[in-house]
Design a protein around this motif. Structure first.
Motif, PDB file in Angstrom:
ATOM      1  N   VAL A  56     140.962  50.744 -15.685  1.00  0.00           N
ATOM      2  CA  VAL A  56     140.406  50.185 -14.452  1.00  0.00           C
ATOM      3  C   VAL A  56     138.891  50.224 -14.600  1.00  0.00           C
ATOM      4  O   VAL A  56     138.318  51.267 -14.916  1.00  0.00           O
ATOM      5  N   ARG A  57     138.241  49.105 -14.381  1.00  0.00           N
ATOM      6  CA  ARG A  57     136.779  49.060 -14.461  1.00  0.00           C
ATOM      7  C   ARG A  57     136.267  47.946 -13.565  1.00  0.00           C
ATOM      8  O   ARG A  57     136.902  46.908 -13.420  1.00  0.00           O
ATOM      9  N   HIS A  58     135.130  48.178 -12.920  1.00  0.00           N
ATOM     10  CA  HIS A  58     134.513  47.197 -12.052  1.00  0.00           C
ATOM     11  C   HIS A  58     133.054  47.589 -11.853  1.00  0.00           C
ATOM     12  O   HIS A  58     132.612  48.643 -12.311  1.00  0.00           O
ATOM     13  N   ASP A  59     132.304  46.752 -11.158  1.00  0.00           N
ATOM     14  CA  ASP A  59     130.883  47.029 -10.937  1.00  0.00           C
ATOM     15  C   ASP A  59     130.684  48.214 -10.005  1.00  0.00           C
ATOM     16  O   ASP A  59     131.548  48.551  -9.201  1.00  0.00           O
ATOM     17  N   GLY A  60     129.517  48.835 -10.097  1.00  0.00           N
ATOM     18  CA  GLY A  60     129.125  49.858  -9.137  1.00  0.00           C
ATOM     19  C   GLY A  60     129.377  51.284  -9.596  1.00  0.00           C
ATOM     20  O   GLY A  60     129.639  51.555 -10.760  1.00  0.00           O
ATOM     21  N   GLU A  61     129.276  52.189  -8.629  1.00  0.00           N
ATOM     22  CA  GLU A  61     129.505  53.611  -8.858  1.00  0.00           C
ATOM     23  C   GLU A  61     130.538  54.091  -7.849  1.00  0.00           C
ATOM     24  O   GLU A  61     130.743  53.462  -6.806  1.00  0.00           O
ATOM     25  N   GLU A  62     131.184  55.212  -8.165  1.00  0.00           N
ATOM     26  CA  GLU A  62     132.302  55.651  -7.333  1.00  0.00           C
ATOM     27  C   GLU A  62     132.270  57.159  -7.127  1.00  0.00           C
ATOM     28  O   GLU A  62     131.952  57.922  -8.045  1.00  0.00           O
ATOM     29  N   PHE A  63     132.626  57.556  -5.897  1.00  0.00           N
ATOM     30  CA  PHE A  63     132.768  58.974  -5.561  1.00  0.00           C
ATOM     31  C   PHE A  63     134.220  59.231  -5.209  1.00  0.00           C
ATOM     32  O   PHE A  63     134.830  58.487  -4.439  1.00  0.00           O
ATOM     33  N   LEU A  64     134.787  60.283  -5.777  1.00  0.00           N
ATOM     34  CA  LEU A  64     136.191  60.639  -5.582  1.00  0.00           C
ATOM     35  C   LEU A  64     136.281  62.062  -5.036  1.00  0.00           C
ATOM     36  O   LEU A  64     135.633  62.971  -5.563  1.00  0.00           O
ATOM     37  N   TYR A  65     137.082  62.257  -3.980  1.00  0.00           N
ATOM     38  CA  TYR A  65     137.264  63.581  -3.385  1.00  0.00           C
ATOM     39  C   TYR A  65     138.761  63.797  -3.160  1.00  0.00           C
ATOM     40  O   TYR A  65     139.429  62.964  -2.534  1.00  0.00           O
ATOM     41  N   VAL A  66     139.292  64.902  -3.672  1.00  0.00           N
ATOM     42  CA  VAL A  66     140.720  65.176  -3.566  1.00  0.00           C
ATOM     43  C   VAL A  66     141.033  65.832  -2.223  1.00  0.00           C
ATOM     44  O   VAL A  66     140.509  66.902  -1.902  1.00  0.00           O
ATOM     45  N   LEU A  67     141.921  65.186  -1.438  1.00  0.00           N
ATOM     46  CA  LEU A  67     142.307  65.698  -0.128  1.00  0.00           C
ATOM     47  C   LEU A  67     143.592  66.518  -0.183  1.00  0.00           C
ATOM     48  O   LEU A  67     143.719  67.539   0.497  1.00  0.00           O
ATOM     49  N   GLU A  68     144.555  66.059  -0.980  1.00  0.00           N
ATOM     50  CA  GLU A  68     145.844  66.746  -1.099  1.00  0.00           C
ATOM     51  C   GLU A  68     146.343  66.658  -2.540  1.00  0.00           C
ATOM     52  O   GLU A  68     146.153  65.645  -3.206  1.00  0.00           O
ATOM     53  N   GLY A  69     147.008  67.723  -3.000  1.00  0.00           N
ATOM     54  CA  GLY A  69     147.622  67.709  -4.323  1.00  0.00           C
ATOM     55  C   GLY A  69     146.630  67.873  -5.460  1.00  0.00           C
ATOM     56  O   GLY A  69     145.488  68.316  -5.273  1.00  0.00           O
ATOM     57  N   GLN A  70     147.066  67.459  -6.644  1.00  0.00           N
ATOM     58  CA  GLN A  70     146.231  67.527  -7.841  1.00  0.00           C
ATOM     59  C   GLN A  70     146.296  66.191  -8.568  1.00  0.00           C
ATOM     60  O   GLN A  70     147.325  65.503  -8.550  1.00  0.00           O
ATOM     61  N   VAL A  71     145.193  65.849  -9.200  1.00  0.00           N
ATOM     62  CA  VAL A  71     145.141  64.611  -9.979  1.00  0.00           C
ATOM     63  C   VAL A  71     144.525  64.894 -11.351  1.00  0.00           C
ATOM     64  O   VAL A  71     143.724  65.824 -11.508  1.00  0.00           O
ATOM     65  N   MET A  72     144.911  64.083 -12.312  1.00  0.00           N
ATOM     66  CA  MET A  72     144.269  64.095 -13.612  1.00  0.00           C
ATOM     67  C   MET A  72     143.379  62.860 -13.670  1.00  0.00           C
ATOM     68  O   MET A  72     143.860  61.729 -13.515  1.00  0.00           O
ATOM     69  N   LEU A  73     142.075  63.096 -13.830  1.00  0.00           N
ATOM     70  CA  LEU A  73     141.116  61.991 -13.904  1.00  0.00           C
ATOM     71  C   LEU A  73     140.868  61.636 -15.367  1.00  0.00           C
ATOM     72  O   LEU A  73     140.393  62.465 -16.139  1.00  0.00           O
ATOM     73  N   TYR A  74     141.213  60.409 -15.726  1.00  0.00           N
ATOM     74  CA  TYR A  74     140.968  59.900 -17.077  1.00  0.00           C
ATOM     75  C   TYR A  74     139.737  59.003 -17.039  1.00  0.00           C
ATOM     76  O   TYR A  74     139.637  58.103 -16.192  1.00  0.00           O
ATOM     77  N   THR A  75     138.794  59.250 -17.935  1.00  0.00           N
ATOM     78  CA  THR A  75     137.618  58.398 -18.055  1.00  0.00           C
ATOM     79  C   THR A  75     137.403  58.067 -19.526  1.00  0.00           C
ATOM     80  O   THR A  75     137.725  58.861 -20.410  1.00  0.00           O
ATOM     81  N   GLU A  76     136.861  56.898 -19.752  1.00  0.00           N
ATOM     82  CA  GLU A  76     136.795  56.319 -21.097  1.00  0.00           C
ATOM     83  C   GLU A  76     136.043  57.176 -22.107  1.00  0.00           C
ATOM     84  O   GLU A  76     136.429  57.244 -23.271  1.00  0.00           O
ATOM     85  N   PHE A  77     134.982  57.844 -21.674  1.00  0.00           N
ATOM     86  CA  PHE A  77     134.118  58.548 -22.624  1.00  0.00           C
ATOM     87  C   PHE A  77     134.193  60.072 -22.500  1.00  0.00           C
ATOM     88  O   PHE A  77     133.394  60.780 -23.108  1.00  0.00           O
ATOM     89  N   TYR A  78     135.152  60.568 -21.704  1.00  0.00           N
ATOM     90  CA  TYR A  78     135.279  62.009 -21.503  1.00  0.00           C
ATOM     91  C   TYR A  78     136.742  62.430 -21.631  1.00  0.00           C
ATOM     92  O   TYR A  78     137.648  61.611 -21.500  1.00  0.00           O
ATOM     93  N   GLU A  79     136.938  63.716 -21.869  1.00  0.00           N
ATOM     94  CA  GLU A  79     138.296  64.251 -21.900  1.00  0.00           C
ATOM     95  C   GLU A  79     138.886  64.230 -20.487  1.00  0.00           C
ATOM     96  O   GLU A  79     138.155  64.387 -19.504  1.00  0.00           O
ATOM     97  N   PRO A  80     140.201  64.017 -20.350  1.00  0.00           N
ATOM     98  CA  PRO A  80     140.824  64.072 -19.018  1.00  0.00           C
ATOM     99  C   PRO A  80     140.559  65.417 -18.354  1.00  0.00           C
ATOM    100  O   PRO A  80     140.476  66.457 -19.024  1.00  0.00           O
ATOM    101  N   ILE A  81     140.416  65.402 -17.031  1.00  0.00           N
ATOM    102  CA  ILE A  81     140.114  66.635 -16.313  1.00  0.00           C
ATOM    103  C   ILE A  81     141.003  66.748 -15.083  1.00  0.00           C
ATOM    104  O   ILE A  81     141.228  65.758 -14.374  1.00  0.00           O
ATOM    105  N   LEU A  82     141.510  67.955 -14.815  1.00  0.00           N
ATOM    106  CA  LEU A  82     142.368  68.211 -13.663  1.00  0.00           C
ATOM    107  C   LEU A  82     141.508  68.531 -12.442  1.00  0.00           C
ATOM    108  O   LEU A  82     140.605  69.370 -12.494  1.00  0.00           O
ATOM    109  N   LEU A  83     141.795  67.856 -11.336  1.00  0.00           N
ATOM    110  CA  LEU A  83     141.062  68.068 -10.088  1.00  0.00           C
ATOM    111  C   LEU A  83     142.041  68.456  -8.984  1.00  0.00           C
ATOM    112  O   LEU A  83     143.111  67.854  -8.848  1.00  0.00           O
TER     113      LEU A  83
END
Length: 210
Positions: free
Chosen positions: A152-179
């Motif tokens: 997934v990619r598009h213009d701009g910048e993005e802020f993500l905040y976890v409200l419930e549960g856990q997510v694994m964030l995958y990004t192209e240039f970094y190792e996946p991270i658990l949030l």
């Protein structure tokens, strides 16, 4: 787009502003840019917009980049798929004057739903147009990175905040991270990214895209 700047009440500056507004009115419409603005305002990737409109992803990309002009059939598909009307597509957005007092309230559960194969988006503050940021609450359906056909990619910048549960964030240039709940991330949206729920229940996140 940024609002018009404040100006002093002198005849010279008033004349300058009037001329600037006249120039803005006669500025030729860039249809591809309008299509792109509308798509991004709905937080749609090219792939998602392609599925909604029935137009090939490559065709949408060429339209947005002014490489081709859409046929009447393509315009009809854009209008129907994006849920807009023809005047909205062909009319240049009005520039807001400075110093406004805009406000929009979204009650719990009353946002505009926008489901995708991997996310269940709830778009917030949809009554306001030409926002400088797009807020939305999302249930993350995906359970594996393999569910994404592409980054997934598009213009701009993005802020993500976890409200419930856990997510694994995958990004192209970094190792996946658990949030987990209360964790957040800020990243460049042109970098490929994807989100996966960890656990039986869908994780809920707040996203703000600028």
């Amino acid at each position: 787009m940024p609002d018009q700047p404040h100006f002093l009440q002198s005849e010279k500056q008033n004349l300058h502003v009037e001329r600037a507004e006249e120039d803005a009115r006669v500025e030729p419409l860039q249809l591809g840019q309008r299509v792109r603005e509308i798509r991004l305002s709905q937080n749609l990737t090219l792939e998602e917009a392609s599925k909604l409109t029935g137009l090939a992803r490559s065709t949408l990309s060429k339209i947005e980049n002014e490489q081709i002009s859409p046929t009447f059939s393509a315009v009809t598909k854009l209008v129907n798929g994006l849920g807009i009307d023809i005047p909205q597509l062909f009319t240049q957005p009005k520039r807001d004057r400075a110093g406004g007092g805009r406000r929009d309230i979204t009650r719990f559960g009353e946002g505009r739903p926008h489901p995708t194969p991997t996310y269940e988006h709830e778009l917030l503050s949809t009554a306001l147009t030409r926002k400088k940021m797009i807020p939305y609450r999302t249930a993350v359906r995906a359970r594996s990175f393999d569910e994404y056909k592409e980054w997934v990619r598009h213009d701009g910048e993005e802020f993500l905040y976890v409200l419930e549960g856990q997510v694994m964030l995958y990004t192209e240039f970094y190792e996946p991270i658990l949030l987990g709940v209360g964790d957040s991330a800020y990243y460049d949206c042109e970098m490929g990214h994807a989100l996966v729920s960890v656990g039986e229940e869908d994780a809920i996140v707040l996203w703000v895209t600028a």
